[in-house]
Scaffold this active site. Structure first.
Site, short mmCIF file in Angstrom:
data_model
loop_
_atom_site.label_atom_id
_atom_site.label_comp_id
_atom_site.label_asym_id
_atom_site.label_seq_id
_atom_site.Cartn_x
_atom_site.Cartn_y
_atom_site.Cartn_z
N GLY A 13 0.82 -1.21 0.00
CA GLY A 13 0.00 0.00 0.00
C GLY A 13 0.85 1.25 0.00
O GLY A 13 1.90 1.30 0.64
N ASP A 117 6.08 -5.45 5.86
CA ASP A 117 6.58 -6.79 6.21
C ASP A 117 6.20 -7.84 5.16
O ASP A 117 7.03 -8.68 4.80
CB ASP A 117 6.11 -7.20 7.61
CG ASP A 117 4.60 -7.15 7.78
OD1 ASP A 117 3.94 -6.42 7.01
OD2 ASP A 117 4.09 -7.84 8.66
N THR A 140 5.19 1.74 5.98
CA THR A 140 3.79 1.36 6.19
C THR A 140 3.18 2.28 7.23
O THR A 140 3.82 2.56 8.26
CB THR A 140 3.59 -0.09 6.66
OG1 THR A 140 2.23 -0.24 7.08
CG2 THR A 140 4.46 -0.50 7.83
N ASP A 142 1.04 1.39 9.13
CA ASP A 142 0.73 0.54 10.29
C ASP A 142 1.88 0.52 11.32
O ASP A 142 1.66 0.14 12.47
CB ASP A 142 0.44 -0.90 9.83
CG ASP A 142 -0.63 -0.96 8.76
OD1 ASP A 142 -1.45 -0.02 8.69
OD2 ASP A 142 -0.63 -1.92 7.98
N MET A 184 -6.97 3.08 10.51
CA MET A 184 -6.33 1.89 9.93
C MET A 184 -5.26 1.33 10.88
O MET A 184 -5.14 1.76 12.02
CB MET A 184 -5.73 2.24 8.57
CG MET A 184 -6.75 2.31 7.46
SD MET A 184 -5.91 2.54 5.87
CE MET A 184 -7.25 2.17 4.74
N HIS A 274 -8.51 5.68 3.72
CA HIS A 274 -7.28 5.96 2.99
C HIS A 274 -6.80 7.40 3.09
O HIS A 274 -5.72 7.71 2.58
CB HIS A 274 -7.46 5.56 1.53
CG HIS A 274 -7.59 4.07 1.37
ND1 HIS A 274 -8.78 3.42 1.57
CD2 HIS A 274 -6.68 3.12 1.08
CE1 HIS A 274 -8.60 2.13 1.39
NE2 HIS A 274 -7.34 1.91 1.10
N GLN A 276 -5.56 8.49 5.51
CA GLN A 276 -4.35 8.37 6.33
C GLN A 276 -3.11 8.10 5.49
O GLN A 276 -1.99 8.17 5.98
CB GLN A 276 -4.52 7.23 7.34
CG GLN A 276 -5.55 7.53 8.40
CD GLN A 276 -6.17 6.28 9.00
OE1 GLN A 276 -5.78 5.85 10.06
NE2 GLN A 276 -7.12 5.70 8.31
O1 F6P Z 1 -1.11 -1.75 5.34
C1 F6P Z 1 -1.56 -0.47 5.07
C2 F6P Z 1 -3.07 -0.43 5.02
O2 F6P Z 1 -3.47 0.92 4.78
C3 F6P Z 1 -3.76 -0.98 6.27
O3 F6P Z 1 -3.73 -0.08 7.34
C4 F6P Z 1 -5.12 -1.28 5.73
O4 F6P Z 1 -5.75 -2.32 6.47
C5 F6P Z 1 -4.84 -1.74 4.32
O5 F6P Z 1 -3.56 -1.24 3.97
C6 F6P Z 1 -5.85 -1.27 3.31
O6 F6P Z 1 -5.55 -1.86 2.11
P1 F6P Z 1 -6.25 -1.45 0.73
O7 F6P Z 1 -5.56 -0.21 0.23
O8 F6P Z 1 -6.03 -2.62 -0.16
O9 F6P Z 1 -7.70 -1.19 1.01
#
Ligand code: F6P
Length: 350
Positions: A13, A117, A140, A142, A184, A274, A276
């Site tokens: 992401g 990761d 990330t 996260d 998130m 998103h 964030q």
């Molecule tokens: O790993 C980053 C992240 O933004 C997570 O916080 C979230 O769960 C996931 O990716 C969302 O993924 P996508 O962009 O596929 O919806």
């Protein structure tokens, strides 16, 4: 070994600060070592295609705006594990050999991979099978990559989540409401607990600490009786789950419904999503990005591969990728950030 050409790619992401990393890698590789830099498009997927998709990165590509931009100029993917690739006909295939060959086709002497990761684990596997010279850079929102205190993108995400609480508080106070913010973080609560403390939340729920609705109810009673307030702010990480219950909605919506039923308070739920990830990177993320990019290029120059750059005790260091992949870094329920929240009287649901 002599290095003439390196590749750089972003995988997983997007987040704020990726372009600042790409810029730092390019500037260091060209200005210090005189190497050619190929930016591989769309993560490892650029190495699938024939010819492989890439763009040569040069100094004029980074004239000022790129450093400030969210997203990644190279593109990224967070699906399509090459070892278990979903084909259009619904079958799954191991297509790792094609990606490995893509590296050879581009004539890369080393690859710098900016990923979380999951991405770093896959890229390490490819590197081992394909004999690539790989260096990883953690990114990330996260912040759950192990062995580093910070991953690129995380600080900006906390800024966004904190600002969201700042913006929700006036409505909570004006309308006597419980405002619930879902953030998130995938399986971890780093964004939630850090933004929750910074943004003055009354309740912070994270996956690392199982919650009990009754504890939340008594927190609201305390807020009312001890602080004389009839509004509250709740922040919840998306990965939080009620014990022994499967839910068919967002955890924010689940809490909104239950808190309204339990307390009679008017509740509203905001799912930050998103937003964030996409903002212009905070200064701190640009600094991590720059330090990581430079250090990664220097590792390549020193012939130190299969390593990831990391942040530790105010310093940019590097660690074996073997120690990073296969697990993630959770919020420590006994650590200082949790102690800080408890010290402020914040309810963590337990
Ligand atoms: O790993 C980053 C992240 O933004 C997570 O916080 C979230 O769960 C996931 O990716 C969302 O993924 P996508 O962009 O596929 O919806």
């Amino acid at each position: 070994m002599a290095i003439n050409r390196i590749g750089v790619l972003t995988s997983g992401g997007d987040c704020a600060g990726l372009n600042a990393v790409i810029r730092a890698v390019t500037r260091r590789a060209i200005l210090k070592y005189g190497w050619q830099v190929y930016g591989v498009n769309d993560g490892s997927h650029g190495l699938f295609d024939r010819p492989p998709r890439f763009q040569e990165l040069t100094l004029p590509d980074f004239t000022g705006t790129v450093l400030r931009m969210g997203g990644t100029i190279l593109g990224s993917v967070n699906s399509g594990d090459p070892f278990d690739f979903p084909m259009p006909d619904g079958t799954r295939q191991d297509r790792s050999a094609e990606i490995i060959d893509g590296y050879a086709q581009l004539g890369l002497d080393a690859l710098i991979a900016i990923g979380g990761d999951g991405s770093l684990a896959i890229l390490r596997e490819l590197a081992q099978q394909g004999d690539w010279n790989l260096v990883g850079i953690p990114k990330t929102i996260d912040n759950d990559v192990d062995m580093t205190e910070n991953a690129v993108g995380y600080v900006t995400a906390v800024d966004v989540a904190t600002e969201a609480l700042d913006r929700l508080q006036p409505t909570a106070a004006s309308h006597n409401r419980v405002m619930i913010l879902e953030v998130m973080g995938r399986d971890h609560g780093h964004i939630a607990i850090n933004a929750g403390i910074a943004g003055g939340a009354d309740v912070i729920l994270i996956p690392e600490i199982p919650f009990d609705l009754d504890r939340i109810k008594s927190k609201f009673e305390d807020v009312l009786s001890e602080e004389g307030r009839s509004f509250a702010l709740v922040i919840v990480a998306e990965g939080v789950r009620p014990i022994g219950e499967t839910i068919d909605k967002n955890i924010g919506q689940y809490l909104g419904q239950h808190i309204a039923e339990m307390t009679g308070a008017e509740t509203r739920v905001t799912v930050l999503g998103h937003t964030q990830r996409g903002r212009t990177p905070s200064p701190r993320d640009r600094l991590f990005a720059s330090a990581f990019g430079i250090h990664a290029v220097d590792l390549v120059a020193e012939g130190k591969f299969d390593r990831m750059v990391a942040w530790s005790s105010r310093d940019c260091i590097d660690v074996p990728l073997a120690d990073v992949v296969g697990h993630s870094r959770a919020v420590d329920p006994d650590g200082s950030i949790v102690r800080t929240a408890r010290g402020l009287g914040i309810c963590l649901g337990d």
